[in-house]
Design a protein around this motif. Structure first.
Motif, PDB file in Angstrom:
ATOM      1  N   GLY A  48     -50.351  24.626  -1.416  1.00  0.00           N
ATOM      2  CA  GLY A  48     -49.998  23.974  -0.159  1.00  0.00           C
ATOM      3  C   GLY A  48     -51.117  24.094   0.859  1.00  0.00           C
ATOM      4  N   VAL A  52     -53.901  20.965   2.556  1.00  0.00           N
ATOM      5  CA  VAL A  52     -54.249  20.686   3.950  1.00  0.00           C
ATOM      6  C   VAL A  52     -55.638  20.062   4.048  1.00  0.00           C
ATOM      7  CG1 VAL A  52     -54.693  21.757   6.198  1.00  0.00           C
ATOM      8  CG2 VAL A  52     -52.729  22.494   4.832  1.00  0.00           C
ATOM      9  N   VAL A  60     -51.148  21.165   8.515  1.00  0.00           N
ATOM     10  CA  VAL A  60     -50.130  21.672   7.583  1.00  0.00           C
ATOM     11  C   VAL A  60     -48.907  20.773   7.574  1.00  0.00           C
ATOM     12  CG1 VAL A  60     -50.873  24.063   7.756  1.00  0.00           C
ATOM     13  CG2 VAL A  60     -49.161  23.185   9.355  1.00  0.00           C
ATOM     14  N   THR A  65     -47.869  19.553   1.360  1.00  0.00           N
ATOM     15  CA  THR A  65     -47.676  20.966   1.698  1.00  0.00           C
ATOM     16  C   THR A  65     -46.195  21.281   1.903  1.00  0.00           C
ATOM     17  OG1 THR A  65     -49.850  21.099   2.739  1.00  0.00           O
ATOM     18  CG2 THR A  65     -48.253  22.778   3.348  1.00  0.00           C
TER      19      THR A  65
END
Length: 331
Positions: A48, A52, A60, A65
């Motif tokens: 995750g 980004v 985020v 993510t």
């Protein structure tokens, strides 16, 4: 570059989603169990974070993510819960540094002078055997304890020896025609249902049952361990509710039909069934580690042995669990 990144992470999510769907629905057979896979939930957090860098704004708050974190959360909970199962037995035997107030004038308790801790108490119970009794309904309610089973003497249909820390059992029995009703429940010394743990706690419950009658068992077990070899008993029905516990049941073939219903929270459950009896398993709960050796899936959340439709003796297992490791073996 941006399009290539989206394709890459899209493929990762599709592959992971198919994998998880297959594990939950037993489409795939892995040597590594769900319990082992759950240990790697931090990898999803790492992925995750990497995602980004592939988003245009590098934030985020992006779908990739968010999905990876959404998968990681239940796996983390599952991993923590199954780890707690392995610690249950150790926690029962560990020393707890709690303050204890004891009333030495309580006549309901007999102190065990041989115990390494003076706060441990012993009790003995028995229900005489009545030859007119054909069926026994036994209800057991216990807190944090280890339960063991053996055969009762010829003069008793039920007996028990307990060694508890500041707790006690109460026994009630009533005969209704050919049926015996027995209630055997634990409570704290002051009569409440709040079972306390203390330093040097050692809660052992040794049960003895006659093999003559048909048994219906209603078992309420909290945190602890239960090991019952019922292979030589005529067991018609078992209903079990348990929290964080280590449960082992060995069933027999003394009756043409036996039913076992287990409701567990975070537990390790092992059931053994004889090969000459057919068996059907129905299980609810997605986040469970399952090991059903010798069974084939026959429908949604249903497994059967190959001889189920033609066998004379049948065992029906119904398991409803939140986060547990469940295994059913044939012997």
């Amino acid at each position: 570059m941006k399009n290539n990144g989206n394709i890459f992470w899209g493929a990762i999510l599709v592959a992971f989603g198919v994998l998880m769907l297959g594990v939950v629905n037993d489409w795939f057979q892995f040597e590594v169990s769900m319990r082992e896979l759950a240990k790697y939930w931090p990898v999803l957090i790492i992925l995750g974070g990497i995602a980004v860098f592939f988003t245009p704004k590098r934030t985020v708050f992006n779908p990739t993510t968010a999905l990876l974190v959404a998968f990681a959360i239940p796996l983390a909970i599952y991993n923590a819960s199954t780890s707690a199962i392995d610690k249950v037995k150790a926690e029962i035997n560990d020393d707890f540094d709690f303050d204890v107030e004891m009333d030495d004038n309580d006549d309901n308790f007999t102190f065990d002078s041989d115990s390494s801790n003076s706060y441990n108490t012993s009790q003995n119970f028995s229900v005489p055997f009545d030859k007119s009794v054909q069926e026994v309904n036994l209800e057991i309610g216990g807190g944090a304890a280890e339960f063991f089973l053996s055969e009762a003497s010829g003069s008793d249909v039920f007996s028990a020896e307990t060694k508890l820390f500041e707790n006690k059992f109460n026994l009630e029995d009533e005969k209704k025609g050919t049926i015996q009703e027995i209630s055997f429940k634990m409570s704290s010394k002051n009569g409440s249902d709040n079972i306390r743990l203390g330093k040097g706690m050692n809660n052992d419950v040794n049960l003895k049952l006659s093999k003559a009658p048909i048994w219906n068992l209603d078992l309420g077990i909290g945190a602890g361990e239960l090991k019952f070899d019922l292979s030589d008993y005529k067991v018609k029905d078992i209903k079990m509710e348990t929290g964080a516990a280590d449960i082992s049941l060995k069933m027999g073939d003394k009756l043409k039909e036996s039913k076992v219903r287990i409701e567990s929270g975070v537990a390790k459950v092992k059931v053994m069934v004889p090969k000459n009896s057919a068996c059907q398993i129905k299980m609810d709960g997605a986040l469970n580690a399952k090991d059903f050796d010798g069974f084939s899936k026959s429908g949604s959340r249903t497994w059967k042995t190959e001889n189920f439709d033609t066998a004379t003796n049948k065992i029906y297992l119904e398991i409803e669990s939140g986060l547990s490791a469940v295994s059913v073996d044939r012997y």
